[in-house]
Every structure is written in C-alpha cells, then in structure tokens.
Design an enzyme around this catalytic site. Structure first.
Site, mmCIF file in Angstrom:
data_model
loop_
_atom_site.group_PDB
_atom_site.id
_atom_site.type_symbol
_atom_site.label_atom_id
_atom_site.label_comp_id
_atom_site.label_asym_id
_atom_site.label_seq_id
_atom_site.Cartn_x
_atom_site.Cartn_y
_atom_site.Cartn_z
ATOM 1 N N ASP A 73 0.821 -1.211 0.000
ATOM 2 C CA ASP A 73 0.000 0.000 0.000
ATOM 3 C C ASP A 73 0.854 1.258 0.000
ATOM 4 O O ASP A 73 2.069 1.198 0.178
ATOM 5 C CB ASP A 73 -0.965 -0.004 1.204
ATOM 6 C CG ASP A 73 -0.316 -0.517 2.489
ATOM 7 O OD1 ASP A 73 0.916 -0.484 2.578
ATOM 8 O OD2 ASP A 73 -1.051 -0.949 3.385
ATOM 9 N N ASN A 135 -7.730 -3.507 14.334
ATOM 10 C CA ASN A 135 -9.093 -3.881 13.940
ATOM 11 C C ASN A 135 -9.088 -5.043 12.944
ATOM 12 O O ASN A 135 -10.105 -5.334 12.325
ATOM 13 C CB ASN A 135 -9.823 -2.662 13.349
ATOM 14 C CG ASN A 135 -9.134 -2.128 12.098
ATOM 15 O OD1 ASN A 135 -8.168 -2.728 11.608
ATOM 16 N ND2 ASN A 135 -9.619 -1.020 11.574
ATOM 17 N N HIS A 137 -7.295 -5.216 10.154
ATOM 18 C CA HIS A 137 -7.041 -4.912 8.740
ATOM 19 C C HIS A 137 -5.722 -5.536 8.276
ATOM 20 O O HIS A 137 -4.800 -5.737 9.064
ATOM 21 C CB HIS A 137 -7.100 -3.404 8.453
ATOM 22 C CG HIS A 137 -5.968 -2.582 8.984
ATOM 23 N ND1 HIS A 137 -6.149 -1.365 9.593
ATOM 24 C CD2 HIS A 137 -4.621 -2.791 8.988
ATOM 25 C CE1 HIS A 137 -4.977 -0.863 9.923
ATOM 26 N NE2 HIS A 137 -4.033 -1.707 9.583
ATOM 27 N N GLU A 142 -9.875 -2.276 5.470
ATOM 28 C CA GLU A 142 -10.519 -2.077 6.758
ATOM 29 C C GLU A 142 -11.726 -3.015 6.884
ATOM 30 O O GLU A 142 -12.178 -3.584 5.888
ATOM 31 C CB GLU A 142 -10.969 -0.618 6.884
ATOM 32 C CG GLU A 142 -9.843 0.405 6.700
ATOM 33 C CD GLU A 142 -8.875 0.463 7.884
ATOM 34 O OE1 GLU A 142 -9.021 -0.325 8.835
ATOM 35 O OE2 GLU A 142 -7.958 1.305 7.835
HETATM 36 C C1 F6R Z 1 1.388 -1.570 6.175
HETATM 37 C C2 F6R Z 1 0.088 -2.213 6.247
HETATM 38 C C3 F6R Z 1 -0.719 -2.243 7.500
HETATM 39 C C4 F6R Z 1 0.097 -2.611 8.728
HETATM 40 C C5 F6R Z 1 -0.801 -2.628 9.980
HETATM 41 C C6 F6R Z 1 0.006 -2.906 11.225
HETATM 42 O O1 F6R Z 1 1.932 -1.666 4.856
HETATM 43 O O2 F6R Z 1 -0.330 -2.702 5.256
HETATM 44 O O3 F6R Z 1 -1.763 -3.172 7.335
HETATM 45 O O4 F6R Z 1 0.679 -3.863 8.545
HETATM 46 O O5 F6R Z 1 -1.435 -1.384 10.103
HETATM 47 O O6 F6R Z 1 0.866 -1.839 11.467
HETATM 48 P P1 F6R Z 1 2.058 -1.963 12.510
HETATM 49 O O7 F6R Z 1 2.953 -3.032 12.009
HETATM 50 O O8 F6R Z 1 2.733 -0.613 12.495
HETATM 51 O O9 F6R Z 1 1.448 -2.301 13.816
#
Ligand code: F6R
Length: 249
Positions: A73, A135, A137, A142
């Site tokens: 992303d 959550n 994701h 989401e």
């Molecule tokens: C990042 C991504 C997000 C993160 C998720 C967890 O490229 O796709 O889905 O993997 O928000 O974030 P962290 O690892 O910072 O807790």
C-alpha cells in the site's frame, strides 16, 4: 511451530527479535533457493525485525539483485515525504540490501487495478509479508472490505489514522485520509503468506484467527482459506489472544 488451524500454521517466538529472525530466515531461504523471487512487502512496525534479518542475510552473502518487490500500500497525498511508504522501505530495507530500485513496485493511485495486472504479469507474489491492524485490517483493507477486492483506493478509518498519528507529529489532522492498497483478493493471490503480530494491541484479531472464525469484520480472517499461511506471534500476543478466547494461560 505451535499448531495448524485449517491451513494456518501458528509459530510462536519469545520476543520480536526472535520472531523477526525466524520469519526473516524463511524469506532468506526462499531467496537463496530462487534468486528471482517475488516478495510482497509491508510497512509499519511489525516487519522491522524481519527487514533487519534480511539485511543481515545480505551481509552474509544472500543477493536480492534479481528479486522483485510489490508493496502492499501507499498513502495518497502524504504531507511528509519521509512518511511515504516508499521512503519507509528505502530507510528500513532497500538501502540495506542490493535490490534494484526498478524492481520495487508500489500501487499507483491513478490506476489502482493496473497493480493487479502487473503482479499477475510478474507471475504473482511468492511470499507476502503482512502486519495486522488492531481492527484486523491487512494492507489498508478495513473491516467490511469485500473479499473480491483488487487494488483500490481506501478512505482511512479514524482508528487507523489515530494509530498512525505517531508518525505525523502526533497530529491526527496531518495523517492522510486516503490510501491505495492491494485488495483482499490481490493479497490472496500470493503463493505464501507470512503474517506477523508482535504487540498485544493485535490480540483481538489474532484471537479471531485462533477461533478460526471467518468474518468480514476482521479482514485478516480471509487468510483462513489461503492454502499456505504462516502466522508468526510473539508469546505475549499468543497468551493475550488465548485469554480473550477464554483459554487458560
Ligand atoms: C502496512 C500495512 C498495515 C500494517 C498494519 C500494522 O503496509 O499494510 O496493514 O501492517 O497497520 O501496522 P504496525 O505493524 O505498524 O502495527
């Protein structure tokens, strides 16, 4: 390894460093066996220790010169250049290994679905690294995101923007409101998934995976039907998730 629930293998490590070493070693083994491997990469804190291990592997002689990468992303209209996901990857991985920048790919907000075509044309991702949101994701998919989704634009939820405000001077108003992300269907085309959860704020969605409960409310639960999915957990996350499920520690 702890156990297998459907196709998901749960691998527990005592701490983040050990987890990063275990998951990183799996990636190094893949690249050693196939120097042209296609990696799906994630940003955020979860994969940092994996990237450290990959950088060590490079110093030990593993070359990434022919590896291709597809990041999950990217923010749209990110006001701080060093917080773009490309900049994150440059700092935390690309500058530490010999990957050729022209082999590194990020989704394009102007033509999101072209990313799926590019991934297919490359032969699909061999191994996709994923973190998981509080959550549930994955990528920026989401709760409620369709399991048929391809790479698409996504408005970011308040919860995700709050969680990311730490990178934007702790000011939620500076956090971008939109991102472009691989969809759930895009992620599912990867041949292997490596999901990492190394902090206890992720215990709720991990508890859902341990229950093998499939729901659009926890986007990561789509992985329960993936044929080759490894879930790496630190012990504290595992214990917290078990407690949520009412299991004795
Ligand atoms: C990042 C991504 C997000 C993160 C998720 C967890 O490229 O796709 O889905 O993997 O928000 O974030 P962290 O690892 O910072 O807790």
């Amino acid at each position: 390894m702890l156990g297998v629930i459907r196709n998901m293998r749960f691998i527990i490590a005592k701490d983040k460093k050990e987890l990063g070493t275990k998951a990183g070693d799996a990636i190094l083994a893949l690249v050693k066996g196939n120097p042209e491997a296609i990696l799906g990469l994630a940003t955020g804190s979860s994969p940092l220790e994996i990237y450290d291990r990959m950088a060590e592997g490079y110093k030990e002689g593993v070359s990434f010169a022919k590896v291709k990468s597809f990041n999950l992303d990217e923010y749209i209209n990110c006001p701080i250049e060093k917080e773009t996901y490309r900049a994150f990857m440059e700092t935390n991985l690309f500058s530490k290994i010999d990957i050729d920048r022209k082999n590194t790919h990020f989704p394009d907000a102007n033509n999101p679905e072209a990313y799926d075509d590019k991934i297919a044309a490359a032969g699909y991702v061999d191994l996709q690294i994923l973190g998981i949101g509080r959550n549930g994701h994955i990528g920026f998919n989401e709760p409620g995101t369709s399991r048929d989704s391809k790479t698409h634009l996504i408005p970011l939820t308040e919860s995700t923007r709050k969680a990311n405000a730490r990178f934007f001077c702790n000011d939620i108003n500076m956090v971008p409101t939109e991102a472009v992300s691989m969809g759930l269907a895009t992620i599912m085309t990867a041949k292997k998934i490596v999901l990492v959860a190394n902090d206890t704020t992720k215990a709720e969605p991990i508890a859902c995976l341990l229950r093998n409960e499939s729901t659009l409310d926890v986007p990561a639960s789509v992985l329960e039907t993936h044929p080759d999915c490894d879930i790496y957990l630190t012990e504290d996350v595992y214990l917290a998730a078990k407690a949520i499920n009412g299991e004795v520690k």
